[in-house]
Design an enzyme around this catalytic site. Structure first.
Site, PDB file in Angstrom:
ATOM      1  N   CYS A 116     -10.396  29.907   3.388  1.00  0.00           N
ATOM      2  CA  CYS A 116     -11.854  29.820   3.204  1.00  0.00           C
ATOM      3  C   CYS A 116     -12.316  28.523   2.546  1.00  0.00           C
ATOM      4  CB  CYS A 116     -12.332  31.008   2.388  1.00  0.00           C
ATOM      5  SG  CYS A 116     -11.581  32.527   2.934  1.00  0.00           S
ATOM      6  N   HIS A 255     -18.738  30.184  -0.523  1.00  0.00           N
ATOM      7  CA  HIS A 255     -18.019  30.963   0.484  1.00  0.00           C
ATOM      8  C   HIS A 255     -18.525  32.402   0.384  1.00  0.00           C
ATOM      9  CE1 HIS A 255     -15.172  32.960   2.866  1.00  0.00           C
ATOM     10  NE2 HIS A 255     -14.497  33.499   1.864  1.00  0.00           N
ATOM     11  N   ASN A 285     -17.469  37.773   6.191  1.00  0.00           N
ATOM     12  CA  ASN A 285     -16.614  36.668   5.749  1.00  0.00           C
ATOM     13  C   ASN A 285     -16.012  35.987   6.987  1.00  0.00           C
ATOM     14  OD1 ASN A 285     -14.510  35.084   4.811  1.00  0.00           O
ATOM     15  ND2 ASN A 285     -13.721  36.614   3.377  1.00  0.00           N
TER      16      ASN A 285
END
Ligand code: ACO
Length: 328
Positions: A116, A255, A285
Site C-alpha cells: 500500500c 492510504h 482498500n
C-alpha cells in the site's frame, strides 16, 4: 547532493472498473452484514475488474488520463514506475507492459512491490531522478487487481479489498512541489499480511492451491495496532524536519485501509478528522492505488488549492510505510 530542481505533480489520472460490489452483494456470498462492514471498516462498496481486465490495463487508462491532465504525451516520459502487488505476471514488469501500451519511448520501466505504500515510494524514487536532473518527466502508476488474490470465501478479508488505479506525472515545477519524504519498512512484521505462495518459497502446486495459499492472509487486529502508530510516526517524520505543523496541513491523503485506523491516526497526529480525505466507502482498500486515487479525487473535488500543503501518508504489507509533504 545539491538538489536545485523542484519536483511536483504535473498531472493526475485514475481508473476504476465499472463493476460495483456492494456490502449487500457480499451478504449473499459470505456470513457478513452491511452493518458489520460499515461499522468496522467504513467500506460500503468496492470496484471489481473484469476477468479480462488486468493490472496493466487499468494502469494504462490511469496513465493516459494523467498524461492528458499534464498536457504531455507518452513520448515526453523518461521513466515509468508501476507500484503493484498484483502484476499481470511475475515478469515482464507491468511497467514494461504499460510502456508499450501507452506508446512511450524505450525509457526505464520497472515495478516496485511495497504494497500500500507503493505510490509514495514510487514518487519518492522518481523525485530523486528529476531533482538531480537525470530525467525530466516520470510516470508513477499505482494499480491493483486485489480481487485476483482475494479469497472470496474468507469474510475476514474479502469485504476489505477492491480494484483500481491512480497515476501521477512528475516533473520540474517553479514553486512548491515535493517538500519532504519519509519512507520506512519493518520486515519483522512481514507475516501480518502476505500472499504465501506463488513465489520461490512455495511455488504453485495442486496442494498450494487446495490450501488457498495464493490468497491474501492477514492478521487484521495486529495490523490495526501497528497501522495507527506507523501512520502518525511517518507523518511526524515527514513534517517535523521541515518545520511543518499539524495546523499547516490543509489535507491528509492517506492510504484507505480502515476508517477507524484513519480517525485514530488523525487523533494521534493532532489533526481534526475533517482534514483526512476519505473515499474508502466507495472503493475499499486498493493497496497502492488507494492513496493515488484519493489524491486524484481530493484535487478533483476542489478541496486542494494552489499553495496548500498536503500530506500523503500510507502503510502496507512488508510492513512498509511512507509519508510525503507536497505544496500544491
Ligand atoms: N462479517 C462479520 N463478522 C466478521 C467479519 C465479517 N466480514 N470478519 C470478521 N468477523 C468477526 C470475527 O470472526 C470476530 O468474531 P469473533 O469475535 O466471534 O471471533 C469478530 O468479527 C471481530 O473480528 P476482529 O478481527 O477482531 O474485528 P476488528 O474490529 O479488528 O475488525 C478489521 C477487523 C476490519 C479487519 C480490522 O482489524 C482492520 O481493518 N485491520 C487492519 C487491516 C488492514 O489495515 N489491512 C490492510 C493493510 S496492508 C494492505 O493494505 C495491503
Amino acid at each position: 547532493m545539491c538538489e536545485t530542481i523542484k519536483v511536483g505533480i504535473l498531472g493526475l489520472g485514475k481508473y476504476l472498473p465499472e463493476k460495483i460490489l456492494t456490502n449487500k452483494d457480499l451478504e449473499k456470498m459470505v456470513d457478513t452484514t452491511d452493518e458489520w462492514i460499515v461499522s468496522r471498516s467504513g467500506i460500503r462498496e468496492r470496484r471489481i475488474a473484469r476477468e479480462d481486465e488486468a493490472t496493466s490495463d487499468m494502469a494504462t487508462e490511469a496513465a493516459k488520463r494523467a498524461l492528458a491532465a499534464a498536457k504531455l504525451s507518452a513520448q515526453d516520459i523518461d521513466l515509468i514506475i508501476v507500484a503493484t502487488i498484483t502484476p499481470d505476471m511475475f515478469f515482464p514488469a507491468t511497467a514494461c507492459l504499460v510502456q508499450q501500451k501507452i506508446g512511450a519511448r524505450t525509457v526505464p520501466a520497472f515495478d516496485i512491490s511495497v504494497a500500500c505504500s507503493g505510490f509514495i515510494y514510487g514518487m519518492a524514487i522518481a523525485k530523486q531522478f528529476i531533482a538531480s536532473g537525470v530525467y525530466k518527466h516520470a510516470l508513477i502508476i499505482a494499480s491493483e487487481k486485489l480481487s485476483s488474490i482475494t479469497d472470496w470465501s474468507d469474510r475476514s478479508t474479502c469485504v476489505l479489498f477492491g480494484d483500481g488505479a491512480g497515476a501521477a506525472v512528475l516533473g520540474p515545477v517553479e514553486h512548491g512541489g515535493i517538500l519532504s519524504i519519509s519512507l520506512g519498512a519493518d520486515g519483522k512484521q512481514g507475516d501480518l499480511i502476505k500472499l504465501p505462495a506463488g513465489g520461490s518459497r512455495i511455488p504453485a502446486t495442486k496442494k498450494s492451491i487446495d490450501d488457498k495459499l495464493h490468497f491474501i492472509k492477514m492478521n487484521g487486529s495486529e495490523l490495526f495496532k501497528h497501522a495507527v502508530r506507523i501512520m502518525a510516526d511517518a507523518a511526524l517524520d515527514a513534517t517535523q524536519p521541515i518545520g511543518v505543523k499539524a495546523e499547516d496541513i490543509k489535507m491528509v491523503i492517506p492510504h484507505q485501509a480502515n476508517i477507524r485506523i484513519l480517525n485514530a491516526a488523525a487523533k494521534r497526529m493532532g489533526l481534526s478528522e475533517d482534514k483526512i480525505y476519505l473515499n474508502i466507502d466507495k472503493y475499499g482498500n486498493m493497496s497502492a492505488a488507494s492513496s493515488a486515487v484519493a489524491l486524484v479525487e481530493a484535487v478533483e473535488s476542489g478541496r486542494i488549492k494552489r499553495g496548500d500543503k498536503i500530506l500523503l501518508d500510507a502503510f502496507g504489507g512488508g510492513l512498509t510505510w511512507g509519508a510525503m509533504v507536497i505544496e500544491w
